[in-house]
Design a protein around this motif. Sequence first.
Motif, PDB file in Angstrom:
ATOM      1  N   GLY A  57       0.804  -1.229   0.000  1.00 23.33           N
ATOM      2  CA  GLY A  57       0.000   0.000   0.000  1.00 23.33           C
ATOM      3  C   GLY A  57       0.826   1.264   0.000  1.00 23.33           C
ATOM      4  O   GLY A  57       2.002   1.268   0.376  1.00 23.33           O
ATOM      5  N   GLY A  58       0.173   2.325  -0.465  1.00 18.71           N
ATOM      6  CA  GLY A  58       0.842   3.611  -0.630  1.00 18.71           C
ATOM      7  C   GLY A  58       1.291   4.225   0.680  1.00 18.71           C
ATOM      8  O   GLY A  58       2.369   4.822   0.767  1.00 18.71           O
ATOM      9  N   MET A  59       0.455   4.084   1.724  1.00 17.47           N
ATOM     10  CA  MET A  59       0.804   4.684   3.004  1.00 17.47           C
ATOM     11  C   MET A  59       2.132   4.127   3.508  1.00 17.47           C
ATOM     12  O   MET A  59       3.037   4.872   3.883  1.00 17.47           O
ATOM     13  N   ASN A 125     -13.024  -0.858   7.827  1.00 16.55           N
ATOM     14  CA  ASN A 125     -13.514  -1.195   6.490  1.00 16.55           C
ATOM     15  C   ASN A 125     -14.630  -2.190   6.755  1.00 16.55           C
ATOM     16  O   ASN A 125     -14.335  -3.217   7.301  1.00 16.55           O
ATOM     17  N   TRP A 129     -14.313   3.494   5.914  1.00 13.60           N
ATOM     18  CA  TRP A 129     -13.832   3.590   4.525  1.00 13.60           C
ATOM     19  C   TRP A 129     -15.001   3.944   3.588  1.00 13.60           C
ATOM     20  O   TRP A 129     -14.881   4.774   2.699  1.00 13.60           O
ATOM     21  N   ASP A 183      -3.746   7.391   9.584  1.00 15.14           N
ATOM     22  CA  ASP A 183      -4.988   6.905   8.984  1.00 15.14           C
ATOM     23  C   ASP A 183      -6.179   6.648   9.905  1.00 15.14           C
ATOM     24  O   ASP A 183      -6.132   6.823  11.119  1.00 15.14           O
ATOM     25  N   TYR A 184      -7.231   6.169   9.234  1.00 11.51           N
ATOM     26  CA  TYR A 184      -8.581   6.087   9.813  1.00 11.51           C
ATOM     27  C   TYR A 184      -8.743   4.946  10.800  1.00 11.51           C
ATOM     28  O   TYR A 184      -9.713   4.914  11.536  1.00 11.51           O
ATOM     29  N   HIS A 208      -4.976   9.466   5.234  1.00 16.13           N
ATOM     30  CA  HIS A 208      -4.558   9.174   3.856  1.00 16.13           C
ATOM     31  C   HIS A 208      -5.740   9.045   2.893  1.00 16.13           C
ATOM     32  O   HIS A 208      -5.549   8.771   1.721  1.00 16.13           O
ATOM     33  N   ILE A 209      -6.943   9.178   3.411  1.00 19.40           N
ATOM     34  CA  ILE A 209      -8.117   8.978   2.535  1.00 19.40           C
ATOM     35  C   ILE A 209      -8.946  10.267   2.521  1.00 19.40           C
ATOM     36  O   ILE A 209      -8.689  11.174   3.319  1.00 19.40           O
ATOM     37  N   ARG A 320      -6.001  -1.826  -6.425  1.00 20.68           N
ATOM     38  CA  ARG A 320      -6.545  -2.827  -5.504  1.00 20.68           C
ATOM     39  C   ARG A 320      -7.974  -3.069  -5.939  1.00 20.68           C
ATOM     40  O   ARG A 320      -8.634  -2.154  -6.470  1.00 20.68           O
ATOM     41  N   ARG A 358      -8.996  -7.069   1.051  1.00 18.33           N
ATOM     42  CA  ARG A 358     -10.051  -7.125   2.088  1.00 18.33           C
ATOM     43  C   ARG A 358     -11.127  -8.167   1.775  1.00 18.33           C
ATOM     44  O   ARG A 358     -12.330  -7.873   1.845  1.00 18.33           O
TER      45      ARG A 358
HETATM   46  O1  F6P Z   1      -4.608   4.931   3.184  1.00 21.29           O
HETATM   47  C1  F6P Z   1      -5.251   3.952   2.553  1.00 21.29           C
HETATM   48  C2  F6P Z   1      -4.514   2.665   2.660  1.00 21.29           C
HETATM   49  O2  F6P Z   1      -4.041   2.423   3.948  1.00 21.29           O
HETATM   50  C3  F6P Z   1      -3.385   2.596   1.639  1.00 21.29           C
HETATM   51  O3  F6P Z   1      -2.135   2.585   2.197  1.00 21.29           O
HETATM   52  C4  F6P Z   1      -3.583   1.309   0.939  1.00 21.29           C
HETATM   53  O4  F6P Z   1      -3.798   1.575  -0.403  1.00 21.29           O
HETATM   54  C5  F6P Z   1      -4.808   0.700   1.515  1.00 21.29           C
HETATM   55  O5  F6P Z   1      -5.401   1.632   2.347  1.00 21.29           O
HETATM   56  C6  F6P Z   1      -4.468  -0.568   2.224  1.00 21.29           C
HETATM   57  O6  F6P Z   1      -5.527  -1.075   2.887  1.00 21.29           O
HETATM   58  P1  F6P Z   1      -5.411  -2.374   3.770  1.00 21.29           P
HETATM   59  O7  F6P Z   1      -4.361  -2.106   4.807  1.00 21.29           O
HETATM   60  O8  F6P Z   1      -6.775  -2.550   4.326  1.00 21.29           O
HETATM   61  O9  F6P Z   1      -5.019  -3.458   2.833  1.00 21.29           O
END
Ligand code: F6P
Length: 511
Positions: A57-59, A125, A129, A183-184, A208-209, A320, A358
Amino acid sequence: MNESQPQALTTRKRAARLRRLVRELFSDRSLIIASNRGPVTFERSRSGKLRPSRGSGGMVSAVSAISRYANPVWICSPMSSVDREMASERPGELIPYSTKDYEFRLRFVVTDRESYDLFYLTVSNPLLWFIQHYMWDLVRVPTFASEMWSAWQGYQRVNQAFAEAIATQVASEGNHSIVVLQDYHLYLCPGVLAPLLPADCLLSHFVHIPWPGPDYWMILPVAMREQILASLCCNDILGFHTKRYVLSFLRTCESLLPGAQVDYSAQTVKRAGKTLLVRIYPISIDVRSVRRVAKSRRTARERDHLLRRLGEQTILRVDRIDPSKNIVRGFEALDLLFERYPEHLGKVRLLALLVPSRLGIEEYRKYLDEVIVATQRLNLKYGDREWEPVKLIVGEDYARAVAAMQLYDVLLVNPIIDGMNLVAKEGPIVNERDGVLIISEGAGASQELGEGALVVSPYDVVQTAEALHKALVMSPGERARRTATLRSIIEGHNVGDWLYDQLVDLSELQT
Ligand code: F6P
């Protein structure tokens, strides 16, 4: 973005500037990062050897870049059973982890399985989300029955566990730390953590969202939304990717948080004697490391393999498998492209590199099925024995994604809404064909990249089909001009600048 920072600095000067700031700021402070997904997760090989793999993921990739400059403690949830084992074998101990690029000390926050599932699979989520990506079909869902309140308790318990782990870590660092929450998943953490920290600790939180406006937050029951907002106001700084999200946050506090005093020009929220600074820090990519992956042998192998699967022209998407990514409408636009401009039939192929995500959540499983059905429908409608208009590859492989990004003629990034979308920044950096970027106005990145891209509404498949056609027939001169514009914007604001801007603001808060 800190507007006083000159953007024309060379990469080397900017890295040196960041190194200097990190040295000053962390000479007597520790850096503690906390997020649900951490920078690494462990598995075991058949012979029992530990096998680390990078968190996806980007974060994770953006935040990881800080470890080039500081040696942070990263507090995160265990993602695998081996992570859990390691955490329970050595409770409270930091696990050192380093690669050529990164160096961290890890601490896993272990919570019971049931609480974690309620936290991740029901509240983070989809509930949060889905709210933050406008994804609820409000006529039917969500419903706040007693199950949702039980899930909320799970979310509270995991946030409480994170806050306690961070406070323990701060105490053992023996100095005034800087804590950066991500993040959330951790919205309730600052509220529990702030009272546990020494007064000279600094606490920041990056979302991040997207952040929707107050009307959409009213989906959440009063107690839940007030708890989230009050907790976020316990930070010193709260960061978002774009001005729109900052304004929405300020408006949400003004409308829905009793006792909040919002100052729009200073971008602050005062509440209970505390002032929160709300700031814009558009996240970016690590240009150097993406280019390094592009040059690697593994990417070259993937590139050779992909070359055999391309059309005369290739439209690429890399996502994703998440309903917010709007993959099915992208297929509808392709369908319309072939209907309106049959000259592309047999020549243009959509290469969709999609990463399952997910799958413990029903909506995501259903969406995966919808994506597969839409692919099959298009291939049946337009394909024959020799030709398939869509090549779908499901799985996660960063080198393969970078190889595909080198080869596209058109990159389609059409999310309903997306905090930033880093594929839109990676693509133009590594692409070798002056490919055209088509970007949804719902992606945070469109606010920076709009000038060099074709911007579309994510809901408007006619406009998207026309943009696909325009991109496919665009003159080489215009493609080259647009590529140069995109590259200069992306290189002008690297992930290092994202970190730098946040650290400058934190250093100004030091007492
Ligand atoms: O900020 C959104 C994010 O955490 C991104 O880093 C990544 O694209 C995605 O959500 C990853 O989600 P998860 O950790 O639920 O796979």
